[in-house]
Structure formats: C-alpha cells, structure tokens
Design a protein around this motif. Structure first.
Motif, mmCIF file in Angstrom:
data_model
loop_
_atom_site.group_PDB
_atom_site.id
_atom_site.type_symbol
_atom_site.label_atom_id
_atom_site.label_comp_id
_atom_site.label_asym_id
_atom_site.label_seq_id
_atom_site.Cartn_x
_atom_site.Cartn_y
_atom_site.Cartn_z
ATOM 1 N N ASP A 293 -8.757 -78.252 -8.498
ATOM 2 C CA ASP A 293 -9.600 -79.408 -8.183
ATOM 3 C C ASP A 293 -10.742 -79.043 -7.248
ATOM 4 O OD1 ASP A 293 -8.080 -81.078 -9.748
ATOM 5 O OD2 ASP A 293 -6.845 -81.829 -8.089
ATOM 6 N N LEU A 294 -10.567 -77.968 -6.502
ATOM 7 C CA LEU A 294 -11.627 -77.541 -5.604
ATOM 8 C C LEU A 294 -12.900 -77.233 -6.382
ATOM 9 C CD1 LEU A 294 -9.581 -75.071 -3.338
ATOM 10 C CD2 LEU A 294 -10.333 -77.376 -2.729
ATOM 11 N N VAL A 295 -12.720 -76.602 -7.551
ATOM 12 C CA VAL A 295 -13.863 -76.276 -8.404
ATOM 13 C C VAL A 295 -14.362 -77.510 -9.134
ATOM 14 C CG1 VAL A 295 -14.644 -74.903 -10.367
ATOM 15 C CG2 VAL A 295 -13.084 -73.895 -8.681
ATOM 16 N N GLU A 296 -13.429 -78.289 -9.673
ATOM 17 C CA GLU A 296 -13.810 -79.467 -10.462
ATOM 18 C C GLU A 296 -14.584 -80.473 -9.638
ATOM 19 O OE1 GLU A 296 -11.684 -83.018 -13.104
ATOM 20 O OE2 GLU A 296 -10.541 -81.242 -12.492
ATOM 21 N N PHE A 297 -14.192 -80.647 -8.364
ATOM 22 C CA PHE A 297 -14.844 -81.651 -7.518
ATOM 23 C C PHE A 297 -15.956 -81.063 -6.647
ATOM 24 C CE2 PHE A 297 -10.438 -83.824 -7.524
ATOM 25 C CZ PHE A 297 -10.696 -84.362 -8.775
ATOM 26 N N GLY A 298 -16.189 -79.760 -6.800
ATOM 27 C CA GLY A 298 -17.251 -79.130 -6.008
ATOM 28 C C GLY A 298 -16.962 -79.102 -4.525
ATOM 29 N N ALA A 299 -15.692 -78.992 -4.164
ATOM 30 C CA ALA A 299 -15.304 -79.000 -2.757
ATOM 31 C C ALA A 299 -15.614 -77.661 -2.093
ATOM 32 C CB ALA A 299 -13.815 -79.316 -2.630
ATOM 33 N N THR A 300 -16.026 -77.719 -0.842
ATOM 34 C CA THR A 300 -16.249 -76.513 -0.050
ATOM 35 C C THR A 300 -14.974 -76.181 0.710
ATOM 36 O OG1 THR A 300 -18.603 -77.004 0.252
ATOM 37 C CG2 THR A 300 -17.588 -75.474 1.818
ATOM 38 N N LYS A 330 -17.295 -71.566 -1.255
ATOM 39 C CA LYS A 330 -16.735 -71.195 0.042
ATOM 40 C C LYS A 330 -17.733 -71.446 1.161
ATOM 41 C CE LYS A 330 -15.760 -67.015 -1.483
ATOM 42 N NZ LYS A 330 -15.884 -67.214 -2.939
ATOM 43 N N SER A 331 -17.203 -71.798 2.324
ATOM 44 C CA SER A 331 -18.032 -71.974 3.511
ATOM 45 C C SER A 331 -18.605 -70.634 3.932
ATOM 46 C CB SER A 331 -17.190 -72.572 4.642
ATOM 47 O OG SER A 331 -17.926 -72.629 5.846
ATOM 48 N N ASP A 332 -19.709 -70.666 4.665
ATOM 49 C CA ASP A 332 -20.384 -69.438 5.064
ATOM 50 C C ASP A 332 -19.595 -68.627 6.091
ATOM 51 O OD1 ASP A 332 -22.522 -69.929 3.397
ATOM 52 O OD2 ASP A 332 -23.688 -70.968 4.940
ATOM 53 N N HIS A 333 -18.784 -69.300 6.904
ATOM 54 C CA HIS A 333 -18.097 -68.563 7.956
ATOM 55 C C HIS A 333 -16.613 -68.387 7.660
ATOM 56 C CE1 HIS A 333 -16.893 -72.593 9.211
ATOM 57 N NE2 HIS A 333 -16.042 -72.055 10.077
ATOM 58 N N ALA A 350 -16.129 -78.039 6.163
ATOM 59 C CA ALA A 350 -15.475 -77.764 4.892
ATOM 60 C C ALA A 350 -14.700 -78.988 4.439
ATOM 61 C CB ALA A 350 -14.549 -76.563 5.012
ATOM 62 N N ASP A 351 -14.458 -79.069 3.123
ATOM 63 C CA ASP A 351 -13.677 -80.172 2.555
ATOM 64 C C ASP A 351 -12.192 -79.847 2.517
ATOM 65 O OD1 ASP A 351 -16.010 -81.764 1.863
ATOM 66 O OD2 ASP A 351 -16.362 -80.291 0.270
ATOM 67 N N ALA A 352 -11.865 -78.567 2.638
ATOM 68 C CA ALA A 352 -10.466 -78.162 2.561
ATOM 69 C C ALA A 352 -10.302 -76.763 3.134
ATOM 70 C CB ALA A 352 -9.976 -78.183 1.111
ATOM 71 N N GLY A 353 -9.056 -76.390 3.408
ATOM 72 C CA GLY A 353 -8.741 -75.057 3.900
ATOM 73 C C GLY A 353 -7.241 -74.855 3.891
ATOM 74 N N ILE A 354 -6.812 -73.608 3.794
ATOM 75 C CA ILE A 354 -5.387 -73.298 3.756
ATOM 76 C C ILE A 354 -4.822 -73.246 5.176
ATOM 77 C CG2 ILE A 354 -3.669 -71.554 3.169
ATOM 78 C CD1 ILE A 354 -4.718 -72.820 0.714
ATOM 79 N N SER A 355 -3.733 -73.991 5.397
ATOM 80 C CA SER A 355 -3.036 -73.938 6.679
ATOM 81 C C SER A 355 -1.625 -74.472 6.468
ATOM 82 C CB SER A 355 -3.784 -74.741 7.751
ATOM 83 O OG SER A 355 -3.209 -74.524 9.028
ATOM 84 N N THR A 356 -1.049 -75.066 7.505
ATOM 85 C CA THR A 356 0.347 -75.511 7.431
ATOM 86 C C THR A 356 0.453 -77.017 7.650
ATOM 87 O OG1 THR A 356 0.787 -75.232 9.810
ATOM 88 C CG2 THR A 356 1.072 -73.298 8.385
ATOM 89 N N ALA A 357 1.615 -77.552 7.273
ATOM 90 C CA ALA A 357 1.858 -78.992 7.417
ATOM 91 C C ALA A 357 1.832 -79.411 8.884
ATOM 92 C CB ALA A 357 3.202 -79.357 6.787
ATOM 93 N N SER A 358 2.343 -78.541 9.766
ATOM 94 C CA SER A 358 2.368 -78.894 11.184
ATOM 95 C C SER A 358 0.962 -78.998 11.764
ATOM 96 C CB SER A 358 3.189 -77.871 11.969
ATOM 97 O OG SER A 358 2.638 -76.577 11.843
#
Length: 424
Positions: A293-300, A330-333, A350-358
C-alpha cells in the motif's frame, strides 16, 4: 608566591555558586580582592595561610579548591568507533576484557536527554586513525545488498565486515591508543557494563540495575543490530542487543552471531519478543494495511540504515509482496533509532516507518503489525564471570522489570532471561 603552572583551582566556580563577589570573599577571608582575582586567573599560587582562609570562608576543604594537574591519574585506552580529530576529547570509559575502551562524547553520543558527564579527557591522540565503522552504523561504505535484503547468511555484509573490521582494528590497535586523564573514581569505571543496541528498553534496564546495585553503572550505546554485533566482535562492548531475522532458517539472531563470532564463544539471552511493523499517523488516514500500500497510495516512508533490523524487515516484506524496493517513495534522511521513526511520522516528514508497537503506543501513533521479533542480548562467555555482568543479568527475571516491559505494550516477556543459544 610564584605561579606553579601545575596548580589548578576551582575558586571562581565555588565562589560564584555561593553567590559571592570577589570583594565579599576577600572581606571574609581577610585578603585583598586583587589576590582573589590573581588566584582565580592562575597568575600565582596562594600561600598555605591564604589557602586555609579561603577554604574556611567557602566552607570546603583546601583539596576542593586546589590540586596539582598531575594528581589526576591517567590510563591507556582504545578509542571506540571513529577516533576524534581534536587532541582533547571528552570520553566515557569502561574496562572490556583486558583493556580500557574510550567512547568519545561527540555529537549525538554526548546526549541522552541531558548532556552525559565525562569520565575522562583524552590528553593525546598520536597518529589517530578513525575506524570505518561507528557504533551508530552508516550506509556509507556498506557492502552492496540484495535489492530486497539478505537471501542468505553468507551474503550478509555482517560477516565480511566483521572480518575486515577485525583486521583493521588489529592493524590500528597502536594508532588508536590514547592517554585518558580520569575525571571520576577508577573503581566506578571498573564497575561498568557497556551495552550496544537499539531498543529504548535498555535505558529501563539500566535504571533498574543501578537501583538494585547502586555501585554498578550501565553505559548503553545506541546502535542498530549489525553495528552492535560488530562492536562486540571488536571488543568495544560487553553486550550486543539485536533483533535480526534469517528467513532461510526461520531463526532470530543465532545465524548472524554464529557467522560473526568465529574465534569467540558467546551466549544469547532473550530479552523478549516484540511486535514490529509500520508506524502511521493516528487513525491511519491513508488506510495503509500492507507494505504494498505504500506504493499504491504514494506514501513516503522513512528508512533505517543498512544492517538494521527495521531495514531488513521492510525489504523482506516488500520481497514477499513482489514490490521492488525502488518503487517505494523514501524520505531523504536516514533514521538511527526507533524514536527517530516516530518523530518523523509525528512531524509529517514521513507517512510511515518501521518500528515497534511499544513505540507506537508511546507516541500515540497507529500501528500495522508485520512481524514478531525476538530481541536477544549477546554476551561473550568470558564476561559472564565478571561481577558487574552477573549483577546486570540478575535483574532480568525481577517482576518489576517484567512489569515495566509489559506495560509498554507489544512485548512478550514470558521467556526473559532465558539462554536461547550457546555459540562456541
């Protein structure tokens, strides 16, 4: 009295802390204001009588006001990561194995929230040569990766980088040595455990350990999993925290440690299992459900540096869904911590990023689970006999520690403290 160039003083610092002017101190001590100014500027050394009068006026010991520069002991240490270019540098110190390691307090490494007090100051950096790998890790100079991640352990940059870095470290062992003038009690420095890792939980463990063992100090360095393991292999830390997953074997961490530690024995002790996934703004306004969905919605998306667990997870999930990495905006930084991911999403970078639930819970963000990862602490076996390491490990099973982790959310601590592997 003629100036002694080796005499140092705290006169101005203590005087101003007490809110006294030079004239007020001079009146109480029975000396001239010019004498106070001359001593503070180091223009001359006070007599014994004047030293005693000043100490009595300020309510302290003479030793609190004056000392000889050579009274500060020095130790020989190895600079961790990149050696500082300047001839003098604030450092933290710890004894790792049979040598002192100095950790430069420069840039982000000088802070947590407040500035970190120094344990010492380098007094000489002869022919300093910087290591090509820092504790925080970097994309620069990294080995080329498979477009989607790591198809096999043998293809990992980790093993080859560790071997190369070990060779470089051996060649630079003389040039990376420095003399460090101590600014703290050497017994306290001996009683230090150094951990490299990326989970914010390390700060909770540090506080808990120091609470139950007041003489113990935990020094934690933020580093992604591969960088933490490299630091362990190079003898810079006692413990490496990591959460890397090998899709070929279905194992966490063990294959990577086995590949990297070719001449040392280690144990892996689990800290818990955490939920990894995508952080998105609260309410998930874009309706993202999968990485495609990141690609489909054009999310950064904001990305971690190469070698981090978060970067590997993103690339693996894209591969599973048949989405080329270059299609993702992808974001520049590049981010270097889980908090940085959350702040990037909160600030709108950014619209999203990998991390944890906590982390999502802590920042009030939405969370899309992708994987359950086991976070392990890797410890060289010879360190297990050291009392500071024993004290640190003793708190892992404490109920209050479990409660702190459980209340964060997204953590399964049922096996915390369990030895999950012996590597020899």
């Amino acid at each position: 009295m003629k100036l002694d160039v080796n005499l140092c003083n705290n006169l101005k610092l203590i005087r101003t802390r007490l809110g006294m002017s030079q004239q007020e101190l001079a009146n109480i001590a029975g000396v001239t204001r010019q004498s106070i100014g001359g001593v503070e500027l180091g223009q001359y050394a006070p007599s014994v009588a004047m030293s005693l009068r000043l100490a009595k006026a300020l309510g302290c010991q003479v030793e609190d006001l004056f000392w000889f520069e050579q009274d500060l002991p020095e130790v020989e240490a190895i600079i961790a990561g990149s050696a500082p270019k300047q001839q003098q540098s604030r450092v933290s110190l710890a004894r790792v194995g049979d040598q002192w390691i100095a950790y430069p307090l420069v840039g982000n490494d000088a802070f947590r929230i407040e500035m970190i007090p120094a344990d010492g100051e380098t007094v000489a950096v002869p022919n300093a040569v910087g290591s090509s790998v820092s504790a925080s890790g970097s994309d620069e100079g990294a080995s080329p990766l498979h477009p989607y991640g790591f198809p096999s352990i043998s293809k990992l940059p980790l093993a080859s980088e560790v071997a190369t870095q070990k060779h470089k470290t051996q060649n630079q062992i003389g040039t990376n040595k420095v003399q460090v003038r101590l600014l703290d009690d050497i017994d306290k420095l001996h009683n230090t455990v150094v951990i490299a890792g990326c989970t914010p939980v390390l700060s909770l463990l540090a506080r808990a350990t120091e609470r139950w063992h007041p003489k113990l100090r935990i020094h934690y360095r933020f580093a992604h999993s591969a960088a933490a393991l490299r630091s362990l292999c190079q003898g810079e830390v006692h413990i490496a925290g990591m959460h890397l997953y090998d899709p070929q074997t279905g194992e966490h961490n063990i294959p990577f440690v086995r590949e990297a530690l070719t001449d040392k024995s280690a144990v892996l002790i689990t800290l818990g299992v955490w939920e990894e996934g995508l952080l998105v703004p609260s309410g998930n306004p874009m309706g993202i459900k999968t990485v495609s969905d990141l690609v489909e919605f054009g999310a950064t998306i904001v990305t971690h540096e190469v070698g981090s667990g978060g970067r590997m997870l993103l690339e693996r999930k894209l591969q599973e869904e048949g989405v080329p990495l270059h299609k993702v905006k992808k974001s520049d930084h590049i981010v270097h911590s889980h908090q940085d991911v959350a702040l990037s999403v909160v600030s709108g970078i950014a619209d999203a990023g990998i991390s944890t639930a906590s982390i999502a819970t802590a920042f009030g963000l939405g969370f899309i689970p992708l994987h359950q990862a086991r976070y392990d602490l890797v410890i060289i076996k010879e360190y297990l006999e050291e009392e500071p390491i024993k004290q640190f490990l003793s708190i892992l099973g404490h109920q209050l520690v479990r409660s702190q982790l459980e209340i964060l959310g997204g953590y399964d601590t049922s096996n915390i403290g369990e030895v999950v592997a012996n590597i020899s």
